[in-house]
Design a protein around this motif. Structure first.
Motif, PDB file in Angstrom:
ATOM      1  N   ILE A   1       0.853  -1.191   0.000  1.00 57.01           N
ATOM      2  CA  ILE A   1       0.000   0.000   0.000  1.00 57.01           C
ATOM      3  C   ILE A   1       0.888   1.239   0.000  1.00 57.01           C
ATOM      4  O   ILE A   1       1.561   1.541   0.987  1.00 57.01           O
ATOM      5  CB  ILE A   1      -0.929  -0.005   1.233  1.00 57.01           C
ATOM      6  N   LEU A   2       0.909   1.942  -1.135  1.00 57.56           N
ATOM      7  CA  LEU A   2       1.747   3.128  -1.294  1.00 57.56           C
ATOM      8  C   LEU A   2       0.993   4.420  -1.012  1.00 57.56           C
ATOM      9  O   LEU A   2       1.607   5.475  -0.868  1.00 57.56           O
ATOM     10  CB  LEU A   2       2.293   3.192  -2.725  1.00 57.56           C
TER      11      LEU A   2
ATOM     12  N   ILE B   1       7.008   2.657   2.024  1.00 56.20           N
ATOM     13  CA  ILE B   1       7.448   4.038   1.824  1.00 56.20           C
ATOM     14  C   ILE B   1       8.817   4.076   1.152  1.00 56.20           C
ATOM     15  O   ILE B   1       9.678   3.233   1.419  1.00 56.20           O
ATOM     16  CB  ILE B   1       7.494   4.838   3.147  1.00 56.20           C
ATOM     17  N   GLN B   2       8.970   5.055   0.295  1.00 60.64           N
ATOM     18  CA  GLN B   2      10.244   5.239  -0.392  1.00 60.64           C
ATOM     19  C   GLN B   2      11.256   5.830   0.579  1.00 60.64           C
ATOM     20  O   GLN B   2      10.992   6.839   1.221  1.00 60.64           O
ATOM     21  CB  GLN B   2      10.059   6.173  -1.591  1.00 60.64           C
TER      22      GLN B   2
ATOM     23  N   HIS C   1      -1.946 -10.456  -8.036  1.00 60.05           N
ATOM     24  CA  HIS C   1      -3.400 -10.632  -8.023  1.00 60.05           C
ATOM     25  C   HIS C   1      -4.083  -9.368  -8.552  1.00 60.05           C
ATOM     26  O   HIS C   1      -5.028  -9.443  -9.322  1.00 60.05           O
ATOM     27  CB  HIS C   1      -3.868 -10.943  -6.601  1.00 60.05           C
ATOM     28  N   MET C   2      -3.554  -8.196  -8.111  1.00 62.03           N
ATOM     29  CA  MET C   2      -4.142  -6.925  -8.513  1.00 62.03           C
ATOM     30  C   MET C   2      -3.080  -5.845  -8.396  1.00 62.03           C
ATOM     31  O   MET C   2      -2.261  -5.865  -7.482  1.00 62.03           O
ATOM     32  CB  MET C   2      -5.319  -6.602  -7.584  1.00 62.03           C
ATOM     33  N   VAL C   3      -3.072  -4.927  -9.366  1.00 63.61           N
ATOM     34  CA  VAL C   3      -2.214  -3.754  -9.266  1.00 63.61           C
ATOM     35  C   VAL C   3      -2.985  -2.547  -9.808  1.00 63.61           C
ATOM     36  O   VAL C   3      -3.655  -2.641 -10.827  1.00 63.61           O
ATOM     37  CB  VAL C   3      -0.864  -3.945  -9.997  1.00 63.61           C
ATOM     38  N   ASP C   4      -2.907  -1.440  -9.085  1.00 57.79           N
ATOM     39  CA  ASP C   4      -3.516  -0.186  -9.519  1.00 57.79           C
ATOM     40  C   ASP C   4      -2.398   0.645 -10.148  1.00 57.79           C
ATOM     41  O   ASP C   4      -1.508   1.129  -9.440  1.00 57.79           O
ATOM     42  CB  ASP C   4      -4.130   0.531  -8.313  1.00 57.79           C
TER      43      ASP C   4
ATOM     44  N   GLY D   1      -0.060   2.584  -7.703  1.00 60.98           N
ATOM     45  CA  GLY D   1       1.037   1.657  -7.416  1.00 60.98           C
ATOM     46  C   GLY D   1       0.671   0.621  -6.367  1.00 60.98           C
ATOM     47  O   GLY D   1       1.441  -0.302  -6.106  1.00 60.98           O
ATOM     48  N   ASP D   2      -0.498   0.754  -5.737  1.00 61.10           N
ATOM     49  CA  ASP D   2      -0.934  -0.249  -4.759  1.00 61.10           C
ATOM     50  C   ASP D   2      -1.067  -1.603  -5.449  1.00 61.10           C
ATOM     51  O   ASP D   2      -1.524  -1.685  -6.595  1.00 61.10           O
ATOM     52  CB  ASP D   2      -2.279   0.141  -4.150  1.00 61.10           C
TER      53      ASP D   2
END
Length: 193
Positions: free
Chosen positions: A59-60, A68-69, A173-176, A180-181
């Motif tokens: 979760i970004l 977190i970066q 499974h899933m990427v937004d 980037g989540d």
């Protein structure tokens, strides 16, 4: 007095016997910090193979990101080569965030490839449920993000996973693509005691 030549068979045999006797009496002085052990002394019984199916949530975004970066990329490469993210990602039983959380994936991943999205992943799966509560599985390896299935080694663990070895398979499974989540299915195959 008769002189025995220094390379006579009797002299060589006596020298070898004396050398072996010295080794037996003194032991191996260079390795006195190590000893063999019976695995039963550590409570190690029969080794077993376990399979865990978990969902890893990266979760970004939002008020409480789990990733977190910590190091930005130092160039403008399209792969963001050099970027490093610290993670404290939820591990759940199902792909939905509302699914029961059984642990956290804690560690980091870094963009380690200049040509593709190849990550260096270093993380502990820290379990918080059932008999595995407090135990960890350590994963370290290359994750080529756009491959359908990525395989990384299990290099160890703690608690019930002491002396663990095995591998994980990761499937997105899933990427937004906007945020980037991502949710990734992890199948963990691990030998442990």
């Amino acid at each position: 007095m008769a002189r025995v030549p220094i390379f006579s068979p009797k002299f060589i045999i006596l020298s070898l016997i004396f050398s072996f006797a010295t080794i037996l009496v003194n032991g191996d002085q260079d390795h006195e910090f190590v000893r063999s052990m019976d695995r039963k002394l550590l409570g190690l019984k029969k080794e077993k193979l376990s399979h865990f199916k978990l969902y890893w949530h990266d979760i970004l975004t939002g008020p409480n990101p789990s990733s977190i970066q910590v190091v930005p990329p130092l160039n403008t490469s399209i792969t963001a080569f050099g970027l490093v993210r610290m993670i404290d990602n939820p591990l759940t039983l199902g792909p939905e965030m509302s699914s029961r959380m059984v642990g956290k994936a804690q560690g980091f991943y870094a963009q380690a490839s200049q040509q593709d999205l190849g990550l260096l992943m270093a993380m502990n799966f820290a379990f918080i449920e059932g008999k595995y509560n407090g135990s960890t599985i350590t994963v370290l390896g290359r994750n080529e993000v756009f491959s359908t299935v990525r395989e990384m080694p299990v290099i160890g663990g703690s608690g019930l996973f002491r002396f663990a070895r095995g591998y994980v398979q990761a499937r997105t499974h899933m990427v937004d693509l906007k945020t980037g989540d991502a949710t990734v299915e992890y199948n963990v195959y691990v030998f442990h005691y």
